[in-house]
Design a protein around this motif. Structure first.
Motif, PDB file in Angstrom:
ATOM      1  N   GLY A  17     -10.863  38.432   7.515  1.00 51.75           N
ATOM      2  CA  GLY A  17     -10.695  39.862   7.892  1.00 51.75           C
ATOM      3  C   GLY A  17     -11.863  40.381   8.617  1.00 51.75           C
ATOM      4  O   GLY A  17     -11.704  41.335   9.290  1.00 51.75           O
ATOM      5  N   VAL A  18     -13.273  40.162   7.767  1.00 48.24           N
ATOM      6  CA  VAL A  18     -14.334  40.903   8.357  1.00 48.24           C
ATOM      7  C   VAL A  18     -14.345  40.356   9.963  1.00 48.24           C
ATOM      8  O   VAL A  18     -14.945  41.381  10.889  1.00 48.24           O
ATOM      9  CB  VAL A  18     -15.555  40.212   7.877  1.00 48.24           C
ATOM     10  CG1 VAL A  18     -16.907  40.589   8.324  1.00 48.24           C
ATOM     11  CG2 VAL A  18     -15.698  40.816   6.351  1.00 48.24           C
ATOM     12  N   ALA A  20     -12.007  39.730  12.032  1.00 45.17           N
ATOM     13  CA  ALA A  20     -10.901  40.476  12.692  1.00 45.17           C
ATOM     14  C   ALA A  20     -11.186  41.923  12.998  1.00 45.17           C
ATOM     15  O   ALA A  20     -10.865  42.547  14.125  1.00 45.17           O
ATOM     16  CB  ALA A  20      -9.530  39.984  12.064  1.00 45.17           C
ATOM     17  N   ILE A  21     -11.450  42.685  12.090  1.00 48.06           N
ATOM     18  CA  ILE A  21     -11.746  44.114  11.874  1.00 48.06           C
ATOM     19  C   ILE A  21     -12.825  44.315  12.823  1.00 48.06           C
ATOM     20  O   ILE A  21     -12.839  45.323  13.226  1.00 48.06           O
ATOM     21  CB  ILE A  21     -12.067  44.511  10.324  1.00 48.06           C
ATOM     22  CG1 ILE A  21     -11.705  46.113  10.348  1.00 48.06           C
ATOM     23  CG2 ILE A  21     -13.633  44.126   9.915  1.00 48.06           C
ATOM     24  CD1 ILE A  21     -11.650  46.381   8.888  1.00 48.06           C
ATOM     25  N   GLY A  22     -13.941  43.620  13.117  1.00 51.12           N
ATOM     26  CA  GLY A  22     -14.823  43.904  14.085  1.00 51.12           C
ATOM     27  C   GLY A  22     -14.410  44.018  15.543  1.00 51.12           C
ATOM     28  O   GLY A  22     -14.880  44.595  16.473  1.00 51.12           O
ATOM     29  N   TYR A  23     -13.076  43.515  15.669  1.00 53.77           N
ATOM     30  CA  TYR A  23     -12.330  43.358  16.908  1.00 53.77           C
ATOM     31  C   TYR A  23     -11.373  44.669  16.912  1.00 53.77           C
ATOM     32  O   TYR A  23     -10.660  44.876  18.117  1.00 53.77           O
ATOM     33  CB  TYR A  23     -11.929  42.345  17.699  1.00 53.77           C
ATOM     34  CG  TYR A  23     -12.833  41.328  17.798  1.00 53.77           C
ATOM     35  CD1 TYR A  23     -13.630  41.249  19.016  1.00 53.77           C
ATOM     36  CD2 TYR A  23     -13.384  40.380  16.779  1.00 53.77           C
ATOM     37  CE1 TYR A  23     -14.419  40.258  19.091  1.00 53.77           C
ATOM     38  CE2 TYR A  23     -14.243  39.518  16.736  1.00 53.77           C
ATOM     39  CZ  TYR A  23     -14.729  39.525  18.082  1.00 53.77           C
ATOM     40  OH  TYR A  23     -15.804  38.717  18.103  1.00 53.77           O
ATOM     41  N   ILE A  24     -11.402  45.555  16.143  1.00 46.88           N
ATOM     42  CA  ILE A  24     -10.506  46.964  16.040  1.00 46.88           C
ATOM     43  C   ILE A  24     -11.267  47.995  16.316  1.00 46.88           C
ATOM     44  O   ILE A  24     -12.048  48.206  15.562  1.00 46.88           O
ATOM     45  CB  ILE A  24      -9.812  46.919  14.630  1.00 46.88           C
ATOM     46  CG1 ILE A  24      -9.033  45.535  14.349  1.00 46.88           C
ATOM     47  CG2 ILE A  24      -8.794  48.150  14.665  1.00 46.88           C
ATOM     48  CD1 ILE A  24      -8.338  45.638  12.955  1.00 46.88           C
ATOM     49  N   PHE A  27     -12.595  50.757  14.095  1.00 46.35           N
ATOM     50  CA  PHE A  27     -13.770  50.617  13.013  1.00 46.35           C
ATOM     51  C   PHE A  27     -14.923  50.789  13.596  1.00 46.35           C
ATOM     52  O   PHE A  27     -15.860  50.346  12.861  1.00 46.35           O
ATOM     53  CB  PHE A  27     -13.309  49.338  12.324  1.00 46.35           C
ATOM     54  CG  PHE A  27     -12.006  49.512  11.326  1.00 46.35           C
ATOM     55  CD1 PHE A  27     -11.838  50.231  10.138  1.00 46.35           C
ATOM     56  CD2 PHE A  27     -10.883  48.943  11.846  1.00 46.35           C
ATOM     57  CE1 PHE A  27     -10.770  50.464   9.550  1.00 46.35           C
ATOM     58  CE2 PHE A  27      -9.801  48.962  11.084  1.00 46.35           C
ATOM     59  CZ  PHE A  27      -9.982  49.759   9.979  1.00 46.35           C
ATOM     60  N   ASN A  28     -14.986  50.854  15.085  1.00 46.05           N
ATOM     61  CA  ASN A  28     -16.425  50.825  15.479  1.00 46.05           C
ATOM     62  C   ASN A  28     -16.756  52.153  16.218  1.00 46.05           C
ATOM     63  O   ASN A  28     -15.892  52.903  16.704  1.00 46.05           O
ATOM     64  CB  ASN A  28     -16.359  49.586  16.642  1.00 46.05           C
ATOM     65  CG  ASN A  28     -16.260  48.128  16.374  1.00 46.05           C
ATOM     66  OD1 ASN A  28     -17.162  47.614  15.670  1.00 46.05           O
ATOM     67  ND2 ASN A  28     -14.821  47.642  16.242  1.00 46.05           N
ATOM     68  N   LEU A  34     -20.096  48.485  13.816  1.00 43.98           N
ATOM     69  CA  LEU A  34     -18.587  48.512  12.896  1.00 43.98           C
ATOM     70  C   LEU A  34     -19.086  49.568  11.515  1.00 43.98           C
ATOM     71  O   LEU A  34     -20.275  49.561  11.124  1.00 43.98           O
ATOM     72  CB  LEU A  34     -18.629  47.003  12.230  1.00 43.98           C
ATOM     73  CG  LEU A  34     -17.643  46.795  11.280  1.00 43.98           C
ATOM     74  CD1 LEU A  34     -16.262  47.244  12.057  1.00 43.98           C
ATOM     75  CD2 LEU A  34     -17.602  45.371  10.744  1.00 43.98           C
ATOM     76  N   PHE A  35     -18.135  50.652  11.270  1.00 43.14           N
ATOM     77  CA  PHE A  35     -18.052  51.578  10.411  1.00 43.14           C
ATOM     78  C   PHE A  35     -19.423  52.415  10.717  1.00 43.14           C
ATOM     79  O   PHE A  35     -20.068  53.033   9.750  1.00 43.14           O
ATOM     80  CB  PHE A  35     -18.798  50.951   9.004  1.00 43.14           C
ATOM     81  CG  PHE A  35     -17.108  50.099   8.673  1.00 43.14           C
ATOM     82  CD1 PHE A  35     -15.761  50.836   8.871  1.00 43.14           C
ATOM     83  CD2 PHE A  35     -17.313  48.887   8.324  1.00 43.14           C
ATOM     84  CE1 PHE A  35     -14.857  50.064   8.167  1.00 43.14           C
ATOM     85  CE2 PHE A  35     -15.965  48.354   8.023  1.00 43.14           C
ATOM     86  CZ  PHE A  35     -14.993  48.775   8.038  1.00 43.14           C
ATOM     87  N   ASP A  45     -20.221  36.818  13.839  1.00 40.19           N
ATOM     88  CA  ASP A  45     -18.741  36.247  13.800  1.00 40.19           C
ATOM     89  C   ASP A  45     -18.794  35.055  13.294  1.00 40.19           C
ATOM     90  O   ASP A  45     -17.723  34.484  12.555  1.00 40.19           O
ATOM     91  CB  ASP A  45     -18.028  36.707  14.955  1.00 40.19           C
ATOM     92  CG  ASP A  45     -17.854  38.245  15.192  1.00 40.19           C
ATOM     93  OD1 ASP A  45     -17.683  38.960  14.306  1.00 40.19           O
ATOM     94  OD2 ASP A  45     -17.307  38.458  16.402  1.00 40.19           O
TER      95      ASP A  45
END
Length: 144
Positions: A17-18, A20-24, A27-28, A34-35, A45
């Motif tokens: 999930g970590v 994957a979330i980096g590519y949304i 969230f960037n 990220l965040f 990654d």
């Protein structure tokens, strides 16, 4: 499957999930952090994906391998979080070797804390699972 093995599967899902979330994009921040805190590179990654694959493999191999995963992985991640908190640079991304000790003028303490909080929490819980919880789970199964 023991509780420790199930927790290893949960860690695997967490790390996948970590990655994957980096590519949304939501969230960037505009700078790609990220965040707004973490600048993740391809090698981050890769490290997170490897951590997930290792956790999943350990979970399905045996209880003993899952315990070993939590002991070694947790110790390394917790050390990285503490080192990052103290020096402003971690070891897993070779930051301590590239950037050395960073002053509080460079990275203020609140930013250091929140940037290292994931490794402190994830590593700390893994150390707890590997060194404490695994003994209780083992003792419970040995008594049964």
């Amino acid at each position: 499957m023991t509780l420790i093995q199930k927790l290893a599967v949960a860690y695997a899902l967490l790390f996948f999930g970590v990655v994957a979330i980096g590519y949304i994009p939501a969230f960037n921040d505009p700078g790609g952090n990220l965040f707004g805190l973490f600048s993740l590179q391809w090698y981050d990654d890769l490290l997170h994906a490897f951590s997930g694959v290792w956790a999943l493999a350990a979970a399905f191999i045996s209880h003993r391998q899952a315990v070993f995963y939590f002991k070694l992985f947790g110790s390394v991640y917790l050390f990285d979080g503490v080192l990052g908190l103290i020096t402003g640079s971690g070891c897993l991304d070779a930051g301590i070797f590239i950037n050395g000790f960073r002053s509080l003028d460079d990275i203020e303490f609140p930013a250091r804390f929140f940037a290292n909080l994931p490794h402190l929490v994830i590593g700390g819980f893994a150390v707890y699972v590997g060194f404490r919880l695994s003994k209780r789970v083992h003792d419970h199964f040995a008594a049964a």
